[in-house]
Design a protein around this motif. Structure first.
Motif, PDB file in Angstrom:
ATOM      1  N   ILE A  85       0.857  -1.185   0.000  1.00 30.16           N
ATOM      2  CA  ILE A  85       0.000   0.000   0.000  1.00 30.16           C
ATOM      3  C   ILE A  85       0.890   1.231   0.000  1.00 30.16           C
ATOM      4  N   VAL A  86       0.734   2.032  -1.045  1.00 30.74           N
ATOM      5  CA  VAL A  86       1.418   3.319  -1.164  1.00 30.74           C
ATOM      6  C   VAL A  86       0.346   4.395  -1.036  1.00 30.74           C
ATOM      7  N   THR A  87       0.543   5.359  -0.162  1.00 22.71           N
ATOM      8  CA  THR A  87      -0.485   6.379  -0.001  1.00 22.71           C
ATOM      9  C   THR A  87       0.072   7.775  -0.194  1.00 22.71           C
ATOM     10  N   GLN A  88      -0.755   8.614  -0.816  1.00 18.45           N
ATOM     11  CA  GLN A  88      -0.460  10.038  -0.919  1.00 18.45           C
ATOM     12  C   GLN A  88      -0.971  10.789   0.312  1.00 18.45           C
ATOM     13  N   ASN A  89      -1.692  10.100   1.170  1.00 18.87           N
ATOM     14  CA  ASN A  89      -2.295  10.732   2.333  1.00 18.87           C
ATOM     15  C   ASN A  89      -1.290  10.853   3.470  1.00 18.87           C
ATOM     16  N   VAL A  90      -1.474  11.888   4.289  1.00 21.21           N
ATOM     17  CA  VAL A  90      -0.587  12.078   5.437  1.00 21.21           C
ATOM     18  C   VAL A  90      -1.259  11.665   6.742  1.00 21.21           C
ATOM     19  N   ASP A  91      -2.472  11.112   6.660  1.00 23.66           N
ATOM     20  CA  ASP A  91      -3.128  10.575   7.853  1.00 23.66           C
ATOM     21  C   ASP A  91      -2.637   9.151   8.111  1.00 23.66           C
ATOM     22  N   ASN A  92      -3.036   8.595   9.259  1.00 20.75           N
ATOM     23  CA  ASN A  92      -2.612   7.232   9.610  1.00 20.75           C
ATOM     24  C   ASN A  92      -3.783   6.251   9.577  1.00 20.75           C
ATOM     25  N   LEU A  93      -4.793   6.530   8.754  1.00 24.87           N
ATOM     26  CA  LEU A  93      -5.995   5.707   8.763  1.00 24.87           C
ATOM     27  C   LEU A  93      -5.742   4.296   8.226  1.00 24.87           C
ATOM     28  N   HIS A  94      -4.807   4.135   7.312  1.00 25.26           N
ATOM     29  CA  HIS A  94      -4.488   2.778   6.867  1.00 25.26           C
ATOM     30  C   HIS A  94      -3.978   1.940   8.039  1.00 25.26           C
ATOM     31  N   GLU A  95      -3.036   2.500   8.788  1.00 26.35           N
ATOM     32  CA  GLU A  95      -2.487   1.774   9.927  1.00 26.35           C
ATOM     33  C   GLU A  95      -3.551   1.535  10.998  1.00 26.35           C
ATOM     34  N   ALA A  96      -4.387   2.543  11.241  1.00 24.29           N
ATOM     35  CA  ALA A  96      -5.457   2.391  12.227  1.00 24.29           C
ATOM     36  C   ALA A  96      -6.441   1.309  11.803  1.00 24.29           C
ATOM     37  N   GLY A  97      -6.575   1.104  10.475  1.00 25.30           N
ATOM     38  CA  GLY A  97      -7.465   0.074   9.963  1.00 25.30           C
ATOM     39  C   GLY A  97      -6.840  -1.308   9.917  1.00 25.30           C
ATOM     40  N   GLY A  98      -5.565  -1.409  10.300  1.00 27.63           N
ATOM     41  CA  GLY A  98      -4.917  -2.708  10.377  1.00 27.63           C
ATOM     42  C   GLY A  98      -3.849  -2.974   9.347  1.00 27.63           C
ATOM     43  N   ALA A  99      -3.591  -2.040   8.441  1.00 30.88           N
ATOM     44  CA  ALA A  99      -2.574  -2.248   7.406  1.00 30.88           C
ATOM     45  C   ALA A  99      -1.174  -2.132   8.004  1.00 30.88           C
ATOM     46  N   GLU A 100      -0.226  -2.783   7.346  1.00 29.03           N
ATOM     47  CA  GLU A 100       1.155  -2.775   7.821  1.00 29.03           C
ATOM     48  C   GLU A 100       2.095  -2.293   6.721  1.00 29.03           C
ATOM     49  N   ASP A 101       3.205  -1.702   7.166  1.00 34.20           N
ATOM     50  CA  ASP A 101       4.278  -1.287   6.251  1.00 34.20           C
ATOM     51  C   ASP A 101       3.769  -0.380   5.129  1.00 34.20           C
ATOM     52  N   VAL A 102       2.875   0.527   5.467  1.00 33.02           N
ATOM     53  CA  VAL A 102       2.338   1.461   4.483  1.00 33.02           C
ATOM     54  C   VAL A 102       3.431   2.446   4.078  1.00 33.02           C
ATOM     55  N   ILE A 103       3.563   2.686   2.786  1.00 39.63           N
ATOM     56  CA  ILE A 103       4.566   3.617   2.271  1.00 39.63           C
ATOM     57  C   ILE A 103       3.911   4.988   2.126  1.00 39.63           C
ATOM     58  N   HIS A 104       4.329   5.936   2.946  1.00 45.90           N
ATOM     59  CA  HIS A 104       3.769   7.285   2.931  1.00 45.90           C
ATOM     60  C   HIS A 104       4.646   8.167   2.043  1.00 45.90           C
ATOM     61  N   MET A 105       4.276   8.286   0.788  1.00 42.89           N
ATOM     62  CA  MET A 105       5.122   9.025  -0.144  1.00 42.89           C
ATOM     63  C   MET A 105       5.098  10.539   0.094  1.00 42.89           C
ATOM     64  N   HIS A 106       4.078  11.025   0.805  1.00 45.29           N
ATOM     65  CA  HIS A 106       4.002  12.452   1.111  1.00 45.29           C
ATOM     66  C   HIS A 106       4.208  12.746   2.586  1.00 45.29           C
ATOM     67  N   GLY A 107       4.761  11.786   3.318  1.00 48.29           N
ATOM     68  CA  GLY A 107       5.038  12.012   4.723  1.00 48.29           C
ATOM     69  C   GLY A 107       3.831  11.740   5.608  1.00 48.29           C
ATOM     70  N   SER A 108       3.941  12.175   6.877  1.00 46.12           N
ATOM     71  CA  SER A 108       2.909  11.871   7.865  1.00 46.12           C
ATOM     72  C   SER A 108       2.690  13.059   8.794  1.00 46.12           C
ATOM     73  N   LEU A 109       1.429  13.353   9.062  1.00 42.86           N
ATOM     74  CA  LEU A 109       1.098  14.441   9.975  1.00 42.86           C
ATOM     75  C   LEU A 109       1.639  14.214  11.378  1.00 42.86           C
ATOM     76  N   ASP A 110       1.744  12.964  11.782  1.00 40.13           N
ATOM     77  CA  ASP A 110       2.161  12.682  13.146  1.00 40.13           C
ATOM     78  C   ASP A 110       3.673  12.585  13.305  1.00 40.13           C
ATOM     79  N   ARG A 111       4.412  13.062  12.295  1.00 39.73           N
ATOM     80  CA  ARG A 111       5.866  13.060  12.363  1.00 39.73           C
ATOM     81  C   ARG A 111       6.399  14.483  12.197  1.00 39.73           C
ATOM     82  N   ALA A 112       7.539  14.732  12.829  1.00 42.97           N
ATOM     83  CA  ALA A 112       8.233  16.011  12.694  1.00 42.97           C
ATOM     84  C   ALA A 112       9.574  15.764  12.016  1.00 42.97           C
TER      85      ALA A 112
END
Length: 232
Positions: A85-112
């Motif tokens: 799973i490659v996502t353009q989204n910066v939310d963590n909803l894939h992980e919250a839904g149970g997905a693993e090793d999601v590739i966040h190509m645009h980064g993550s809101l919960d990271r600095a």
């Protein structure tokens, strides 16, 4: 067994209540892209940018994964081959839904991210201007998201997966932003079967081998069910 590579965009999270980039009345509609989503905007007014992403972080914390996120997690767990799973989204909803090793190509809101040394860490709920880096102590912390004009993350890894994919699906993405808009061509060059799943066909829908039109919470579980029945 066949490898499935899935690209997701804002449309998959919209039904969870996250306003997409193009929606009227949302956070994006209140600001110019140049002011809140470019390195130059951050340099001009870091307080505005930090406040914008603090608000997005608050919004994202209030929503929950929907049936589409959960269906993709089920596909990952039950498909006999790899599901990337490659996502353009910066939310963590894939992980919250149970997905693993999601590739966040645009980064993550919960990271600095430290703009000085490149160190990354878990972002606090509210980031302040001049937030110090825990590694180098420079006051140059910024949201760990990819802004316009910056290179998306993990591109070598993504292209490697596309080159070995048997199935490529784009879900809830406009297909207008590169380099993600070119992923379907990369996959087809590798011989993948390609599928677009969207609320309505995009401008590039005709490029795909097949299309499913409708709400992600309905179409994605149906697609996953069909795939998994093939393995019975």
């Amino acid at each position: 067994m066949e490898k499935i590579v899935i690209l997701t965009g804002a449309g998959i999270s919209a039904e969870s209540g996250l306003i997409t980039f193009r929606d009227e009345g949302g956070l994006w509609a209140q600001h110019r892209i140049e002011d809140v989503a470019t390195p130059e905007g951050f340099a001009r007014d870091p307080a505005l940018v930090q406040g914008f992403y603090n608000a997005r972080r608050v919004q994202a914390a209030k929503v929950h994964p929907n049936a589409a996120h959960q269906a993709l997690a089920r596909l990952q767990s039950e498909w006999p081959g790899d599901v990337v799973i490659v996502t353009q989204n910066v939310d963590n909803l894939h992980e919250a839904g149970g997905a693993e090793d999601v590739i966040h190509m645009h980064g993550s809101l919960d990271r600095a991210l430290c703009a000085t040394c490149g160190h990354r860490w878990a972002a606090p709920p509210e980031m302040a201007v001049g937030e110090p880096c825990p590694t180098c102590a420079e006051p140059t912390a910024r949201p760990d998201v990819v802004w316009f004009g910056e290179m998306p993350y993990h591109m070598d890894e993504i292209y490697s997966h596309l080159s070995s994919a048997s199935i490529f699906a784009a879900i809830g993405t406009s297909g207008q932003v590169y380099p993600a808009a070119a992923f379907v061509h990369e996959a087809q060059t590798a011989g993948s079967q390609t599928l677009e799943i969207n609320l309505e066909p995009t401008m590039g829908a005709s490029v795909f081998d097949d299309r499913l039109v409708g709400k992600a919470t309905e179409t994605v579980p149906q697609w996953v069910d069909r795939l998994l029945r093939q393995t019975d």
